[in-house]
Write a protein that holds these residues in place. Structure first.
Motif, mmCIF file in Angstrom:
data_model
loop_
_atom_site.group_PDB
_atom_site.id
_atom_site.type_symbol
_atom_site.label_atom_id
_atom_site.label_comp_id
_atom_site.label_asym_id
_atom_site.label_seq_id
_atom_site.Cartn_x
_atom_site.Cartn_y
_atom_site.Cartn_z
ATOM 1 N N TYR A 169 0.812 -1.215 0.000
ATOM 2 C CA TYR A 169 0.000 0.000 0.000
ATOM 3 C C TYR A 169 0.845 1.265 0.000
ATOM 4 O O TYR A 169 0.305 2.354 -0.084
ATOM 5 C CB TYR A 169 -0.951 0.002 1.209
ATOM 6 N N ARG B 180 -4.272 4.231 -9.310
ATOM 7 C CA ARG B 180 -5.390 3.313 -9.514
ATOM 8 C C ARG B 180 -5.161 2.031 -8.708
ATOM 9 O O ARG B 180 -4.675 1.044 -9.211
ATOM 10 C CB ARG B 180 -5.548 2.987 -10.993
ATOM 11 N N MET B 181 -5.515 2.093 -7.476
ATOM 12 C CA MET B 181 -5.516 0.931 -6.597
ATOM 13 C C MET B 181 -6.890 0.831 -5.971
ATOM 14 O O MET B 181 -7.457 1.848 -5.543
ATOM 15 C CB MET B 181 -4.448 1.066 -5.497
ATOM 16 N N PRO B 182 -7.456 -0.424 -5.894
ATOM 17 C CA PRO B 182 -8.843 -0.558 -5.445
ATOM 18 C C PRO B 182 -9.095 0.045 -4.069
ATOM 19 O O PRO B 182 -10.124 0.684 -3.853
ATOM 20 C CB PRO B 182 -9.049 -2.065 -5.425
ATOM 21 N N GLU B 183 -8.171 -0.151 -3.146
ATOM 22 C CA GLU B 183 -8.421 0.304 -1.784
ATOM 23 C C GLU B 183 -7.820 1.674 -1.488
ATOM 24 O O GLU B 183 -7.832 2.136 -0.360
ATOM 25 C CB GLU B 183 -7.850 -0.713 -0.783
ATOM 26 N N HIS C 190 -8.640 4.724 -2.316
ATOM 27 C CA HIS C 190 -9.598 5.799 -1.926
ATOM 28 C C HIS C 190 -10.717 5.252 -1.058
ATOM 29 O O HIS C 190 -11.735 5.910 -0.887
ATOM 30 C CB HIS C 190 -10.174 6.440 -3.188
ATOM 31 N N TRP C 191 -10.490 4.062 -0.491
ATOM 32 C CA TRP C 191 -11.508 3.460 0.378
ATOM 33 C C TRP C 191 -11.367 4.065 1.757
ATOM 34 O O TRP C 191 -10.277 4.168 2.309
ATOM 35 C CB TRP C 191 -11.296 1.946 0.405
ATOM 36 N N GLY D 280 -9.833 1.737 4.289
ATOM 37 C CA GLY D 280 -8.588 1.083 3.836
ATOM 38 C C GLY D 280 -7.491 1.076 4.900
ATOM 39 O O GLY D 280 -6.833 0.063 5.131
#
Length: 392
Positions: free
Chosen positions: A352, A358-361, A363-364, A367
């Protein structure tokens, strides 16, 4: 010993040995054609013309226990002995040449086998009779304090009715002291060659006493070194054991030799006092032989104990190495366990921490808490697993 034989009378009326035939003779080679005279070998040289013996330590003539002359050469000794009908010659040689021994053999009618033994040396102690002559081989010993070693010497003795010949190969024994002792005891020396033989035997046997004392000290030191763990003690035990084997070879045959000699003294009516002296020497030899046997057995036992102690020491060292290896393995397990535990959060944080948009988590909202919880769960799980396996 047989009674003193009468000297043969030569043609000119003088007492001499010219009529005696020697058993030590060589057949002369045939003369070459151009030469008017055949060559004469050393054995066929006239006994009255031996070379000036450089190996003659001392030669002396005695009558009634008193020295009457001390010739410088063998030739003079032979001549003066012929002129002394009731005299006795005592000739001492050290590492003589073949020519000297052959001249003695021709003069005193020594047996060829005995002369051959005296030439070659390296004989075991023995007692042999050749006619009227006794041939005795003795192994003398002395202890060298500087090197802590036992030095052996060989002594050959020819004893006849009116002569004693000693042929020494080695530094021991000191026959000059024997001669001095006998000359200071004319009553004993007057008993003839048998008394001289007794004195030589007594000197050889007395010479064993300092050797026995020195070896005893060496064995005591070796015992201390064995229990102290000296790495060089095995070699010292081996070397001393070899010396004891040779010492045993020197002393053990003497017991039987002296009993045979005592039987001969009784048979030929040798003086009773001399027989008592000889029995005393036999007692000393028996005592020395028993001590040497004890030394050899003690060295064998010490060598066995030393081998046992060395084996125990090696086992202890191997055990210590095994324990050290075990402790090292335990430390490696701990280090590996903590490295694996710390590797889990490092892996998550590394993933991380990459600079990608562009990583799925990425902007979570949850996360960050999820990553922290994931690291804690993985580390806790690894810790529990390693703890159950006793790695931590």
């Amino acid at each position: 010993m047989p009674q003193r034989r009468a000297r043969p009378t030569s043609k000119n009326g003088s007492n001499g040995r010219d009529g005696r035939t020697s058993g030590w003779r060589r057949t002369p080679a045939p003369p070459p054609a151009p030469s008017p005279k055949p060559p004469v070998s050393a054995a066929d040289a006239p006994p009255s013309e031996p070379s000036d013996a450089g190996s003659v330590v001392q030669a002396a003539l005695y009558r009634d226990g008193v020295r009457v002359s001390a010739p410088d050469t063998l030739a003079d000794t032979f001549r003066e002995l012929r002129e002394q009908p009731s005299g006795m010659a005592w000739i001492g040689l050290a590492r003589p040449t073949e020519r000297e021994l052959l001249s003695l053999a021709a003069e005193f009618d020594l047996h060829p086998l005995a002369v051959e033994d005296a030439m070659e040396a390296h004989q075991r102690p023995k007692l042999e009779r050749y006619g009227e002559t006794l041939f005795v081989v003795l192994s003398a010993a002395r202890y060298l304090d500087t090197t802590e070693e036992v030095d052996f010497g060989e002594l050959h003795v020819f004893v006849g009715p009116d002569f004693v010949i000693t042929v020494r190969h080695g530094a021991a024994p000191d026959l000059s002291a024997v001669r001095q002792r006998m000359e200071e005891s004319p009553e004993l020396l007057k008993l003839g060659p048998e008394a001289v033989l007794y004195a030589i035997l007594d000197a050889v046997v007395d010479g064993y006493a300092p050797v026995v004392a020195g070896v005893q000290i060496d064995i005591d030191e070796i015992e201390t070194e064995v229990f102290r763990g000296d790495p060089e003690v095995s070699r010292r035990i081996y070397e001393l054991s070899r010396e004891m084997v040779e010492f045993q070879r020197a002393t053990r045959p003497l017991v039987g030799m002296l009993h045979s000699l005592m039987a001969g003294f009784a048979k030929y009516g040798t003086d009773e006092e001399l027989q008592r002296y000889l029995r005393d020497v036999a007692d000393h030899v028996t005592h020395t032989s028993e001590r040497v046997d004890g030394f050899r057995q003690a060295l064998t036992d010490i060598l066995t104990v030393n081998a046992t102690l060395v084996t125990q020491q090696q086992n202890a060292e191997m055990r210590a190495l095994a324990e050290a290896g075990f402790e090292q393995n335990e430390e490696i397990k701990k280090i590996s366990s903590w490295a694996a535990i710390l590797f889990a959060p490092t892996l998550v944080g590394t993933i991380y921490g990459m600079n990608f948009d562009r990583m799925p988590e990425l902007h979570w909202v949850l996360g960050y808490p999820f990553a922290i919880i994931l690291m804690a769960v993985v580390c806790t799980s690894l810790y529990v697993i390693f703890k159950r396996k006793d790695w931590l």
